[in-house]
Each structure stands twice: as structure tokens, then as C-alpha cells.
Motif scaffolding. Structure first.
Motif, PDB file in Angstrom:
ATOM      1  N   SER A  97       0.790  -1.222   0.000  1.00  0.00           N
ATOM      2  CA  SER A  97       0.000   0.000   0.000  1.00  0.00           C
ATOM      3  C   SER A  97       0.822   1.271   0.000  1.00  0.00           C
ATOM      4  CB  SER A  97      -0.945  -0.003   1.205  1.00  0.00           C
ATOM      5  OG  SER A  97      -1.793  -1.116   1.138  1.00  0.00           O
ATOM      6  N   TRP A  98       2.121   1.167   0.240  1.00  0.00           N
ATOM      7  CA  TRP A  98       2.950   2.368   0.326  1.00  0.00           C
ATOM      8  C   TRP A  98       2.974   3.154  -0.978  1.00  0.00           C
ATOM      9  CZ3 TRP A  98       5.025  -2.575   1.065  1.00  0.00           C
ATOM     10  CH2 TRP A  98       5.724  -3.096  -0.019  1.00  0.00           C
ATOM     11  N   TYR A  99       2.578   2.537  -2.081  1.00  0.00           N
ATOM     12  CA  TYR A  99       2.537   3.251  -3.356  1.00  0.00           C
ATOM     13  C   TYR A  99       1.392   4.272  -3.410  1.00  0.00           C
ATOM     14  CZ  TYR A  99       5.513  -0.480  -5.293  1.00  0.00           C
ATOM     15  OH  TYR A  99       6.529  -1.361  -5.552  1.00  0.00           O
ATOM     16  N   PHE A 100       0.356   4.057  -2.584  1.00  0.00           N
ATOM     17  CA  PHE A 100      -0.897   4.773  -2.755  1.00  0.00           C
ATOM     18  C   PHE A 100      -1.235   5.662  -1.562  1.00  0.00           C
ATOM     19  CE2 PHE A 100      -1.155   0.519  -4.734  1.00  0.00           C
ATOM     20  CZ  PHE A 100      -1.046   0.919  -6.051  1.00  0.00           C
ATOM     21  N   SER A 101      -1.892   6.777  -1.862  1.00  0.00           N
ATOM     22  CA  SER A 101      -2.316   7.711  -0.820  1.00  0.00           C
ATOM     23  C   SER A 101      -3.477   7.132  -0.029  1.00  0.00           C
ATOM     24  CB  SER A 101      -2.774   9.040  -1.447  1.00  0.00           C
ATOM     25  OG  SER A 101      -1.717   9.642  -2.133  1.00  0.00           O
TER      26      SER A 101
END
Length: 183
Positions: A97-101
Motif C-alpha cells: 500500500s505504500w505506493y498509494f495515498s
């Protein structure tokens, strides 16, 4: 191209292609997107197996949701079938999830639901189809041609597990086709 599941369809694992395949019983064979390393041992060792009533129900749910986005019918079918393969045969994954806000969606997504995410680094938005819903994170397939992340490029139907609080509701619009040609 409109395909309709029937009791003649058969799953099997193809050693030559190292993929789960689906014999559509009309001279056509569907090859899933997922390499053996992403699949459960069961998928890799299975002998021929019928496409079940549950598989057909999942296929129709995924295909119906995919109608919300502007992609060709053949790609809708490919997305829906890869959704069934992902739901049935992909190994559990850790969220990335670190890719996404963070968006803090109040409700859990639904199987086959189309969701949007916003990239943390660029603000670019992307579309995914939810293949398997989890309490906190869901397995998704990319529902557009490609998505450039900071360390890799995702292609149509590539899977990624994402925390549910990263999803934004998708609303249909008069968008240009996301992906017109068959793969």
C-alpha cells in the motif's frame, strides 16, 4: 467477443507455459496472467478440473463490474477470468500500500468492484478491479493498460494487494477507452 461459462469448461495447469489455463471447450484456451511462483501448490499440481458454478458466478460478477469501465469486450472477459484465477489460485500476498495515498474509504470494497487509487509520489490515479476482498486489505488486478510505480511497471491484470483505506470510490464518466486492443 462474448463468452458464456458452461459445464464443458475445464481448468488445468500447463507446464509448458507455467500458467493456469482454462479450456473453453470451443477450440479456445484462456491462459492466465500469473506465473507459477504466484500460484498455490494446489493450482500447480491440479489435474483437469471443471469450471464450477461458483466460478461462473464469480466470472459474471467480475464481468458485470468491468462493464463500468470503458474497455473492449475481449479485455473485460480477460479481466474477469483473471479475477477468477486470482480469487481461486493466487498465493496470499502482503499488502503493498505504500505506493498509494490514504483515502479512508468507509465501506469495504466488493468482489469485482472497480476502485480508484492515487499514487503517493505523482498523484496519478489508477483503476483496479477487486479480485478478493479482505477485512483490511484486498487483492486487486490492474484494470488499465499499465501503471508506472516508482520501482516497477504494472501491466493489465497484474495483481497487487492494497489496504482498503487506499481506495477511492470509482464513478463512471465519459472517459476515453483505457485499453482498446486485445492482448
Amino acid at each position: 467477443m462474448k463468452i458464456r461459462p458452461d459445464d464443458q469448461w475445464r481448468w488445468y495447469f500447463d507446464l509448458e507455459h507455467s500458467r493456469v489455463m482454462l479450456d473453453l471447450a470451443n477450440g479456445m484456451v484462456f491462459r492466465s496472467r500469473f506465473p507459477a511462483k504466484m500460484l498455490t501448490d494446489y493450482a500447480i499440481t491440479m489435474t483437469e478440473m471443471s469450471f464450477s458454478v461458483d466460478d461462473a458466478a464469480l466470472y459474471y460478477a467480475f464481468e458485470e463490474q468491468a462493464r463500468r469501465i470503458n474497455i473492449a469486450a475481449a479485455l473485460r472477459a480477460e479481466l474477469a477470468l483473471n479475477g477468477v484465477v486470482a480469487f481461486r489460485f493466487i498465493k496470499p500476498q502482503m499488502p503493498k500500500s505504500w505506493y498509494f495515498s490514504n483515502f479512508s474509504l468507509v465501506e469495504k470494497p466488493e468482489h469485482g468492484g472497480i476502485v480508484q487509487v492515487r499514487l503517493q509520489d505523482s498523484g496519478t490515479e489508477a483503476l483496479f478491479m477487486v479480485a478478493e476482498v479482505g477485512d483490511n486489505a484486498s487483492l486487486c488486478l490492474l484494470a488499465q493498460q499499465k501503471l508506472e510505480l516508482n520501482d516497477r511497471v504494472m501491466n493489465f491484470c497484474d495483481p497487487i494487494k492494497v489496504m482498503n483505506d487506499r481506495f477511492m470510490p470509482y464513478t463512471e464518466s465519459n472517459q476515453a477507452p483505457l485499453y482498446d486492443r486485445a492482448i
